[in-house]
Design an enzyme around this catalytic site. Sequence first.
Site, PDB file in Angstrom:
ATOM      1  CG  ASP A 133      -1.780   1.129   1.283  1.00  0.00           C
ATOM      2  OD1 ASP A 133      -2.249   1.608   0.343  1.00  0.00           O
ATOM      3  OD2 ASP A 133      -1.657   1.796   2.534  1.00  0.00           O
ATOM      4  CG  LEU A 134       1.701   3.721  -2.942  1.00  0.00           C
ATOM      5  CD1 LEU A 134       1.163   4.527  -4.180  1.00  0.00           C
ATOM      6  CD2 LEU A 134       3.033   3.508  -3.008  1.00  0.00           C
ATOM      7  CG  ASP A 135      -2.008   7.527  -0.181  1.00  0.00           C
ATOM      8  OD1 ASP A 135      -1.087   7.850  -0.435  1.00  0.00           O
ATOM      9  OD2 ASP A 135      -3.304   7.569  -0.349  1.00  0.00           O
ATOM     10  CG  ASP A 189      -2.353   2.167   6.787  1.00  0.00           C
ATOM     11  OD1 ASP A 189      -3.291   3.058   7.257  1.00  0.00           O
ATOM     12  OD2 ASP A 189      -2.416   2.023   5.312  1.00  0.00           O
TER      13      ASP A 189
END
Length: 238
Positions: free
Chosen positions: A16-18, A188
């Site tokens: 995941d990025l954000d 997250d």
Amino acid sequence: MRFYRPLTPFAAMTFDLDDTLYDNHPVIDRTEKEVLCFIRQYDSKFSHFCREDLYVYRQAVLEMEPEIYHDVTLWRRQSAELMFSYHGFNREEAVRGADEIMSCFTYWRNQITVPESTHNTLSVLAEKIPLVAITNGNAEPAECGLAPYFKFVLKAGVDGRSKPYPDMYHLAAERLALPANQILHVGDNLQTDVEGAIRSGMQACWINIENKNLMQEPEGRLVPHVEISDLDSLIALI
């Protein structure tokens, strides 16, 4: 590091990025403020606008096209076009106005501060196994220095439905030419990342930066294979 399920050998990692590789909250807050300021200055018809006014058009677009939430960029663009149309702008003017708003949005959206520790960790990992980014958002890894670490980037909308739907997880496995269970997904969010990855056949690593209690989290319907509190812990897993 905590283990909740047996972690079997894996040959690639998806991320995941954000809020996994960087803190996304400051950049989103700044972006929304800058976009609102741009809209207020664009035309006197919008000078009184607040965030709630913009939300009205987003909600209207969602009601007309419920599945658009999978593509947050398209959703934002159509909301901007609807705003212009509602206030008397013709089609050409609405498209041009939306283009300018999206240019403003894209610039500020990618003013992301990526921690040096993230760069260091991804650099080490990328030398050992393939890495892939899978995001529901619209950050551009190429604009914030993250692109060199990834074999490819998958984005909700253009590459399938948003997580936790399995579309992008399955596409990542297909493009990596690996069975899903040989991929470890890191994220997250307990629903979109952990549950989504596990239900798609992948192994899941929950990055718990805020020191939450897994058993007290309302979204924690499925426990991850492993929980970490900082990204560099991943190096010990390969």
